[in-house]
Design an enzyme around this catalytic site. Sequence first.
Site, PDB file in Angstrom:
ATOM      1  N   LYS A   1      -3.037  -2.536  -2.453  1.00 13.44           N
ATOM      2  CA  LYS A   1      -2.900  -1.576  -3.544  1.00 13.44           C
ATOM      3  C   LYS A   1      -2.781  -2.264  -4.902  1.00 13.44           C
ATOM      4  O   LYS A   1      -3.265  -1.751  -5.918  1.00 13.44           O
ATOM      5  CB  LYS A   1      -1.694  -0.664  -3.289  1.00 13.44           C
ATOM      6  CG  LYS A   1      -1.915   0.334  -2.154  1.00 13.44           C
ATOM      7  CD  LYS A   1      -3.186   1.130  -2.355  1.00 13.44           C
ATOM      8  CE  LYS A   1      -3.308   2.319  -1.425  1.00 13.44           C
ATOM      9  NZ  LYS A   1      -4.626   2.995  -1.565  1.00 13.44           N
TER      10      LYS A   1
ATOM     11  N   SER B   1      -0.726   2.388  -5.583  1.00 10.54           N
ATOM     12  CA  SER B   1       0.546   2.910  -5.079  1.00 10.54           C
ATOM     13  C   SER B   1       1.684   2.154  -5.728  1.00 10.54           C
ATOM     14  O   SER B   1       1.526   0.992  -6.123  1.00 10.54           O
ATOM     15  CB  SER B   1       0.617   2.735  -3.558  1.00 10.54           C
ATOM     16  OG  SER B   1       1.932   2.956  -3.083  1.00 10.54           O
TER      17      SER B   1
ATOM     18  N   TYR C   1      -0.111  -3.460   2.779  1.00 13.74           N
ATOM     19  CA  TYR C   1      -0.445  -2.291   1.960  1.00 13.74           C
ATOM     20  C   TYR C   1      -0.229  -2.587   0.475  1.00 13.74           C
ATOM     21  O   TYR C   1      -1.067  -2.264  -0.372  1.00 13.74           O
ATOM     22  CB  TYR C   1       0.445  -1.133   2.416  1.00 13.74           C
ATOM     23  CG  TYR C   1       0.235   0.178   1.713  1.00 13.74           C
ATOM     24  CD1 TYR C   1      -0.831   1.013   2.030  1.00 13.74           C
ATOM     25  CD2 TYR C   1       1.150   0.624   0.755  1.00 13.74           C
ATOM     26  CE1 TYR C   1      -1.001   2.236   1.398  1.00 13.74           C
ATOM     27  CE2 TYR C   1       0.993   1.845   0.124  1.00 13.74           C
ATOM     28  CZ  TYR C   1      -0.078   2.649   0.451  1.00 13.74           C
ATOM     29  OH  TYR C   1      -0.238   3.863  -0.176  1.00 13.74           O
TER      30      TYR C   1
END
Length: 308
Positions: free
Chosen positions: A169, A152, A165
Amino acid sequence: MTIRFDNRVAIVTGAGTGLGRAHALGLAERGARVVINDLGAATDGSGASESAAQSVVDEIRAAGGQAMAHGADVSDPDGVADMVTQTLSQWGRIDIVVNNAGILRDKTFSNMTLDDFRRVVDVHLMGSATVTHACWPVMREQGYGRVVLTSSGSGLYGNFGQSNYGAAKAAMMGLMNVLHMEGARDNIRVNVLAPTAATRMTEALIPADALELMAPETITPGLLYLVSEDAPSRVMLGAGAGCFAQTRVYESQGITLQGDDLTPEQVAARFADITSAEDQQELTSAFDQTKKYVSNAAMARGLSLDWG
């Protein structure tokens, strides 16, 4: 040449909704037999339901394709092992793994609990590793495998409130780099997809008019290429709204300090030279970096090295 997946078997995690669903439908439309893996949890990972996965299975079967559902939590090795066993029992092989499952527990780092940090890393990073690890021996024995890890922009470039996150990622790049090397001799190709799409995880963050351009289906063509027979390996493909681009990591040429100049003051004084983009290069292994540094240091001292 038309990209097809006839006689190929694919596992797509988080395939009950959003990107995973689009990927699964795209694979099935082009002939793949698809395992629809989805825990059926909320975006924060809570709860569970088989309805989302079964709905996609029904959609694929109604269109004449082959699919089966499995509700394993990707971070649970036992559940993943059962999914692999059932897949092999049903179809005898596993050719493609699309690691797409994920959750969000967004908060600033100062307000985030370590439990929330750990759970997001468990699903995104450990989930991807667990599923890939379970399928790896099958792919090695076949002499064929295609693996996609989902990253991401939050991991590659950063996003406020997503330290958990983003960390998970960003780790996809490191995992890809090593698995690319280790899988090459067995024709296992490993790539990273870094999508930005209109999904239930992003719908509250993106303006409505932008969401219309960012349907998950605009990303799936890139995914289908990354898992095709003629796929590249060790590519980070950015995708969104029908746009595709490659992300690369470059290292500046830098400088070499020695003797009395090897001080923090000289690092500060020459920081513009250290960070200059002139003559920057893409390194393809950790040893390339080591070789560069040692060669530069040897050259500065008038030494000649033989790397063999």
